[in-house]
Design a protein around this motif. Structure first.
Motif, PDB file in Angstrom:
ATOM      1  N   HIS A 139       0.845  -1.202   0.000  1.00 30.20           N
ATOM      2  CA  HIS A 139       0.000   0.000   0.000  1.00 30.20           C
ATOM      3  C   HIS A 139       0.878   1.248   0.000  1.00 30.20           C
ATOM      4  N   ASP A 140       0.576   2.195  -0.906  1.00 29.87           N
ATOM      5  CA  ASP A 140       1.297   3.468  -0.924  1.00 29.87           C
ATOM      6  C   ASP A 140       1.110   4.175   0.412  1.00 29.87           C
ATOM      7  N   ALA A 141       2.224   4.545   1.034  1.00 30.90           N
ATOM      8  CA  ALA A 141       2.121   5.260   2.315  1.00 30.90           C
ATOM      9  C   ALA A 141       1.473   6.632   2.131  1.00 30.90           C
ATOM     10  N   ALA A 142       1.330   7.057   0.889  1.00 31.36           N
ATOM     11  CA  ALA A 142       0.735   8.369   0.614  1.00 31.36           C
ATOM     12  C   ALA A 142      -0.780   8.291   0.377  1.00 31.36           C
ATOM     13  N   ARG A 143      -1.390   7.161   0.718  1.00 33.41           N
ATOM     14  CA  ARG A 143      -2.867   7.035   0.619  1.00 33.41           C
ATOM     15  C   ARG A 143      -3.415   6.836   2.035  1.00 33.41           C
ATOM     16  N   PRO A 144      -3.564   7.916   2.783  1.00 31.44           N
ATOM     17  CA  PRO A 144      -3.888   7.797   4.211  1.00 31.44           C
ATOM     18  C   PRO A 144      -5.327   7.408   4.508  1.00 31.44           C
ATOM     19  N   LEU A 145      -6.233   7.544   3.531  1.00 34.88           N
ATOM     20  CA  LEU A 145      -7.648   7.334   3.837  1.00 34.88           C
ATOM     21  C   LEU A 145      -8.163   5.960   3.422  1.00 34.88           C
ATOM     22  N   ILE A 146      -7.249   5.024   3.272  1.00 37.29           N
ATOM     23  CA  ILE A 146      -7.671   3.641   3.019  1.00 37.29           C
ATOM     24  C   ILE A 146      -8.482   3.167   4.233  1.00 37.29           C
ATOM     25  N   ASP A 147      -9.545   2.411   3.970  1.00 35.35           N
ATOM     26  CA  ASP A 147     -10.385   1.973   5.092  1.00 35.35           C
ATOM     27  C   ASP A 147     -10.228   0.460   5.317  1.00 35.35           C
ATOM     28  N   PRO A 148     -10.389   0.027   6.564  1.00 33.62           N
ATOM     29  CA  PRO A 148     -10.187  -1.397   6.894  1.00 33.62           C
ATOM     30  C   PRO A 148     -11.087  -2.336   6.087  1.00 33.62           C
ATOM     31  N   ALA A 149     -12.306  -1.902   5.741  1.00 37.28           N
ATOM     32  CA  ALA A 149     -13.204  -2.796   4.994  1.00 37.28           C
ATOM     33  C   ALA A 149     -12.632  -3.096   3.600  1.00 37.28           C
ATOM     34  N   THR A 150     -12.060  -2.084   2.952  1.00 40.25           N
ATOM     35  CA  THR A 150     -11.456  -2.308   1.625  1.00 40.25           C
ATOM     36  C   THR A 150     -10.227  -3.210   1.751  1.00 40.25           C
ATOM     37  N   ILE A 151      -9.463  -3.015   2.820  1.00 37.17           N
ATOM     38  CA  ILE A 151      -8.297  -3.884   3.047  1.00 37.17           C
ATOM     39  C   ILE A 151      -8.769  -5.336   3.178  1.00 37.17           C
ATOM     40  N   ASP A 152      -9.811  -5.532   3.968  1.00 37.33           N
ATOM     41  CA  ASP A 152     -10.358  -6.882   4.167  1.00 37.33           C
ATOM     42  C   ASP A 152     -10.813  -7.499   2.850  1.00 37.33           C
ATOM     43  N   ARG A 153     -11.513  -6.682   2.043  1.00 37.42           N
ATOM     44  CA  ARG A 153     -12.004  -7.209   0.756  1.00 37.42           C
ATOM     45  C   ARG A 153     -10.835  -7.571  -0.166  1.00 37.42           C
ATOM     46  N   THR A 154      -9.753  -6.802  -0.089  1.00 37.62           N
ATOM     47  CA  THR A 154      -8.595  -7.101  -0.945  1.00 37.62           C
ATOM     48  C   THR A 154      -7.953  -8.420  -0.513  1.00 37.62           C
ATOM     49  N   ILE A 155      -7.855  -8.623   0.792  1.00 37.18           N
ATOM     50  CA  ILE A 155      -7.296  -9.895   1.288  1.00 37.18           C
ATOM     51  C   ILE A 155      -8.162 -11.063   0.795  1.00 37.18           C
ATOM     52  N   ASP A 156      -9.487 -10.907   0.903  1.00 40.87           N
ATOM     53  CA  ASP A 156     -10.392 -11.981   0.459  1.00 40.87           C
ATOM     54  C   ASP A 156     -10.229 -12.255  -1.040  1.00 40.87           C
ATOM     55  N   ALA A 157     -10.085 -11.184  -1.822  1.00 40.64           N
ATOM     56  CA  ALA A 157      -9.934 -11.360  -3.274  1.00 40.64           C
ATOM     57  C   ALA A 157      -8.621 -12.062  -3.612  1.00 40.64           C
ATOM     58  N   ILE A 158      -7.572 -11.748  -2.857  1.00 44.64           N
ATOM     59  CA  ILE A 158      -6.287 -12.433  -3.088  1.00 44.64           C
ATOM     60  C   ILE A 158      -6.421 -13.914  -2.712  1.00 44.64           C
ATOM     61  N   ALA A 159      -7.110 -14.167  -1.597  1.00 43.23           N
ATOM     62  CA  ALA A 159      -7.301 -15.567  -1.177  1.00 43.23           C
ATOM     63  C   ALA A 159      -8.048 -16.345  -2.255  1.00 43.23           C
ATOM     64  N   GLU A 160      -8.992 -15.672  -2.925  1.00 45.91           N
ATOM     65  CA  GLU A 160      -9.791 -16.381  -3.935  1.00 45.91           C
ATOM     66  C   GLU A 160      -9.088 -16.472  -5.285  1.00 45.91           C
ATOM     67  N   HIS A 161      -8.449 -15.383  -5.707  1.00 50.48           N
ATOM     68  CA  HIS A 161      -7.925 -15.338  -7.085  1.00 50.48           C
ATOM     69  C   HIS A 161      -6.395 -15.442  -7.186  1.00 50.48           C
ATOM     70  N   GLY A 162      -5.702 -15.253  -6.085  1.00 50.38           N
ATOM     71  CA  GLY A 162      -4.230 -15.303  -6.129  1.00 50.38           C
ATOM     72  C   GLY A 162      -3.595 -13.933  -6.092  1.00 50.38           C
ATOM     73  N   ALA A 163      -4.255 -12.947  -6.736  1.00 48.74           N
ATOM     74  CA  ALA A 163      -3.712 -11.587  -6.743  1.00 48.74           C
ATOM     75  C   ALA A 163      -4.872 -10.613  -6.933  1.00 48.74           C
ATOM     76  N   ALA A 164      -4.727  -9.407  -6.399  1.00 49.56           N
ATOM     77  CA  ALA A 164      -5.814  -8.425  -6.520  1.00 49.56           C
ATOM     78  C   ALA A 164      -5.292  -7.015  -6.312  1.00 49.56           C
TER      79      ALA A 164
END
Ligand code: CTP
Ligand code: MG
Length: 266
Positions: A139-164
């Motif tokens: 994650h770019d350290a210059a994107r301060p407003l990332i939210d935990p729900a989007t982080i969670d969804r990205t982890i789930d997408a990686i778990a399902e597809h391999g990369a996201a």
């Protein structure tokens, strides 16, 4: 066994992912070694020489906003922050000052973003013993407003597809252009539904990310994000919906914009 396939893409067996996901560990890399040239280019008009990831938004440094968001996600086991050699002590002190604790390590970055991520990846793999099926987010350290729900969804997408990646759907009509001495001329209109603007986090299973980085090194390829390395290695990269809030602090005025977004949450 379900295989997710796109022409020319390497595939990851879906059943294998389901089987291993229970034991999956999640790690994060925050590249924060940039010097923010576009931000300081406007220094006479209110810019600054402090790298943007250390500027404050509502009294809290940009980097600390990122760290807090990722630390809110329970599954995140460790975070590696890549910074300039001269900033290591400052960042370690900030981590302590804001009580961000034992999950955060500060490592030395490089002269380009890809080198900063590579350095952090090498350190992460060496210290955590990260397995092929574990997940790494960048994650770019210059994107301060990332939210935990989007982080969670990205982890789930990686778990399902391999990369996201997180991608923001385009709202404007997108034109392909050819640059000219006086600007540009339009050569085509790209259907909006075929476009997303790449944001971060971006990530992959540790094994896939390591292979993509190794191939980039072998081919002397440099990309501006992780997805470009994963794509050229032939891996399927899924897209998770992003948001305008998750913009990258880039130029003077962006700190005020982030404060505006943040104030809207209260
Ligand atoms: N980054 C990094 N190492 C570098 C260059 C960039 O870790 N050598 C990081 C930045 O700190 C930032 C992220 O990569 O968190 C995205 O980069 P960018 O927005 O381009 O930041 P800068 O390179 O600092 O800005 P500029 O391109 O305007 O100089
Ligand atoms: Mg840059």
């Amino acid at each position: 066994m379900v295989m997710r396939r796109r022409p020319g893409c390497r595939t990851v067996p879906f059943a294998a992912i389901l089987y291993t996901s229970l034991a999956m560990r999640v790690f994060v890399i925050l590249p924060a070694a940039g010097i923010g040239t576009r931000m300081s280019a406007g220094s006479s008009a209110g810019g600054t020489s402090t790298p943007k990831q250390f500027l404050s938004i509502a009294g809290v440094p940009v980097l600390v906003h990122c760290l807090r968001a990722f630390l809110t996600v329970q599954r995140v086991e460790a975070i590696y922050v890549a910074v300039r050699n001269t900033e290591i002590e400052r960042v370690q002190a900030q981590v302590a000052e804001f009580g961000l604790g034992a999950k955060v390590s500060v490592v030395e970055g490089g002269d380009i973003r890809q080198q900063s991520v590579t350095n952090a990846l090498v350190s992460l793999v060496a210290t955590t013993g990260c397995g092929d099926d574990d997940v790494i987010l960048v994650h770019d350290a210059a994107r301060p407003l990332i939210d935990p729900a989007t982080i969670d969804r990205t982890i789930d997408a990686i778990a399902e597809h391999g990369a996201a990646i997180v991608g923001l759907p385009a709202v404007d009509t997108i034109k392909q252009v050819e640059r000219t001495a006086h600007g540009a001329i339009v050569t085509a209109t790209i259907p909006r539904e075929r476009i997303v603007q790449a944001q971060t986090p971006q990530g992959a299973r540790c094994g896939l990310l390591q292979r993509a980085f190794a191939e980039a090194v072998a081919d002397e390829f440099t990309g501006t994000d992780e997805a470009s390395l994963l794509e050229r290695a032939g891996f399927v990269v899924a897209v998770v919906p992003g948001s305008p809030r998750n913009f990258k602090i880039t130029q003077p005025g962006d700190i005020e914009l982030a404060e505006f977004y943040l104030a809207g949450v209260k």
